[in-house]
Design a protein around this motif. Structure first.
Motif, PDB file in Angstrom:
ATOM      1  N   HIS A   1       0.797  -1.227   0.000  1.00 44.85           N
ATOM      2  CA  HIS A   1       0.000   0.000   0.000  1.00 44.85           C
ATOM      3  C   HIS A   1       0.832   1.280   0.000  1.00 44.85           C
ATOM      4  O   HIS A   1       0.589   2.171  -0.812  1.00 44.85           O
TER       5      HIS A   1
ATOM      6  N   CYS B   1       2.315   2.365  -3.281  1.00 45.43           N
ATOM      7  CA  CYS B   1       1.313   2.573  -4.327  1.00 45.43           C
ATOM      8  C   CYS B   1       0.306   3.661  -3.956  1.00 45.43           C
ATOM      9  O   CYS B   1      -0.674   3.857  -4.674  1.00 45.43           O
TER      10      CYS B   1
ATOM     11  N   LEU C   1      -1.320   7.114  -3.976  1.00 53.30           N
ATOM     12  CA  LEU C   1      -1.331   8.032  -5.114  1.00 53.30           C
ATOM     13  C   LEU C   1      -0.423   9.232  -4.901  1.00 53.30           C
ATOM     14  O   LEU C   1       0.180   9.739  -5.856  1.00 53.30           O
TER      15      LEU C   1
ATOM     16  N   VAL D   1       3.117   8.013  -5.729  1.00 57.31           N
ATOM     17  CA  VAL D   1       3.297   7.801  -7.169  1.00 57.31           C
ATOM     18  C   VAL D   1       3.295   9.131  -7.912  1.00 57.31           C
ATOM     19  O   VAL D   1       4.068   9.327  -8.860  1.00 57.31           O
TER      20      VAL D   1
ATOM     21  N   ARG E   1       3.284   5.351 -14.648  1.00 55.52           N
ATOM     22  CA  ARG E   1       2.430   5.152 -13.476  1.00 55.52           C
ATOM     23  C   ARG E   1       1.851   3.734 -13.478  1.00 55.52           C
ATOM     24  O   ARG E   1       1.857   3.044 -12.455  1.00 55.52           O
TER      25      ARG E   1
ATOM     26  N   TRP F   1       4.508   1.140 -12.686  1.00 54.62           N
ATOM     27  CA  TRP F   1       4.847   1.190 -11.253  1.00 54.62           C
ATOM     28  C   TRP F   1       3.816   0.404 -10.443  1.00 54.62           C
ATOM     29  O   TRP F   1       4.167  -0.458  -9.622  1.00 54.62           O
ATOM     30  N   MET F   2       2.560   0.699 -10.681  1.00 61.34           N
ATOM     31  CA  MET F   2       1.489   0.045  -9.923  1.00 61.34           C
ATOM     32  C   MET F   2       1.500  -1.461 -10.167  1.00 61.34           C
ATOM     33  O   MET F   2       1.400  -2.262  -9.225  1.00 61.34           O
ATOM     34  N   GLN F   3       1.622  -1.849 -11.418  1.00 63.12           N
ATOM     35  CA  GLN F   3       1.585  -3.273 -11.731  1.00 63.12           C
ATOM     36  C   GLN F   3       2.773  -4.017 -11.122  1.00 63.12           C
ATOM     37  O   GLN F   3       2.618  -5.132 -10.627  1.00 63.12           O
TER      38      GLN F   3
ATOM     39  N   ILE G   1       2.254  -3.918  -6.967  1.00 67.29           N
ATOM     40  CA  ILE G   1       1.085  -4.701  -6.557  1.00 67.29           C
ATOM     41  C   ILE G   1       1.279  -6.157  -6.943  1.00 67.29           C
ATOM     42  O   ILE G   1       1.020  -7.071  -6.154  1.00 67.29           O
TER      43      ILE G   1
ATOM     44  N   GLN H   1      -7.070  -4.627  -1.542  1.00 70.72           N
ATOM     45  CA  GLN H   1      -5.899  -4.586  -2.418  1.00 70.72           C
ATOM     46  C   GLN H   1      -6.203  -5.225  -3.768  1.00 70.72           C
ATOM     47  O   GLN H   1      -5.675  -4.797  -4.803  1.00 70.72           O
TER      48      GLN H   1
ATOM     49  N   ASN I   1      -7.816  -2.720  -5.931  1.00 69.23           N
ATOM     50  CA  ASN I   1      -6.805  -1.837  -6.510  1.00 69.23           C
ATOM     51  C   ASN I   1      -6.039  -2.538  -7.634  1.00 69.23           C
ATOM     52  O   ASN I   1      -5.692  -1.918  -8.642  1.00 69.23           O
TER      53      ASN I   1
ATOM     54  N   TRP J   1      -5.717  -1.325 -11.693  1.00 67.72           N
ATOM     55  CA  TRP J   1      -4.475  -1.079 -12.428  1.00 67.72           C
ATOM     56  C   TRP J   1      -4.107  -2.215 -13.375  1.00 67.72           C
ATOM     57  O   TRP J   1      -3.005  -2.261 -13.910  1.00 67.72           O
TER      58      TRP J   1
END
Length: 211
Positions: free
Chosen positions: A106, A109, A111, A114, A128, A131-133, A136, A171, A174, A178
């Motif tokens: 968390h 990631c 916001l 990021v 972005r 990064w998230m992929q 997570i 999660q 989320n 993404w």
């Protein structure tokens, strides 16, 4: 006793955790939206509730509580809802699962984090998303391996939902947002299906709390 007030944002995964816990505890509450997109979390009213400028905040028992896991453990201790095992070793396992999401996936990631990375690097939407992929996906891959344990049952620990499930399900919301590939996570997928059948989880879903 006054009805608790949850200062909340529908898409916040931390708020989502607390909504699930309140539902599982059978606690009625009044939701108050703190619109993150409009910057309400940075306003004086919300900073008086939480100097960090984060959601959720829960007003209950004459207290203003912050930090989702601290709030949930307060509910466990004061409302008798069973979200942690009785055995110390089992509690440690459940907390490790929960913390792997709330304290490892968390934060990186968030916001705000990021957005700052994007500002420093000049990255765009593709950066972005990548990064998230990455964070997570790798976090959930580790979680899936942690579930390879004799104590995993229909839920993360045994056959009743608890703190780890309360962290996992938001999660996964989320992750879907993404575009994280969850197809290889068989244990996670089965636990998600079990949680989806429970009103406490279903009624906390962001789609039902987008006021």
């Amino acid at each position: 006793m006054d009805t608790p007030v949850l200062y909340d944002y529908w898409r916040s995964t931390a708020s989502y955790r607390v909504r699930i816990a309140l539902n599982l505890a059978g606690i009625d509450y009044t939701p108050v939206v703190v619109n993150l997109l409009d910057g309400e979390h940075r306003g004086d009213a919300h900073l008086a509730r939480n100097p960090q400028g984060l959601v959720p905040a829960l007003e209950i028992d004459g207290l203003m509580l912050t930090q989702s896991l601290a709030i949930i453990e307060y509910l466990v201790e004061t409302r008798g809802v069973s979200l942690l095992p009785d055995d110390a070793a089992d509690r440690a396992r459940v907390r490790a699962l929960a913390h792997s999401i709330a304290m490892d996936i968390h934060p990186v990631c968030n916001l705000n984090v990021v957005a700052h990375v994007m500002e420093l690097t000049g990255g765009g939407d593709a950066v972005r998303l990548a990064w998230m992929q990455k964070f997570i996906g790798q976090g959930l891959a580790a979680f899936e391996k942690m579930l390879d344990h004799p104590s995993t049952g229909a839920f993360c620990h045994g056959d009743t939902p608890g703190l780890a499930d309360i962290c996992l399900i938001p999660q996964l919301f989320n992750a879907d947002r993404w575009g994280v590939d969850l197809s290889g996570f068989k244990r996670i997928t089965a636990i998600r299906a079990a949680c989806d059948q429970l009103p406490g989880f279903a009624n906390a879903h962001p789609d039902k709390n987008n006021f």
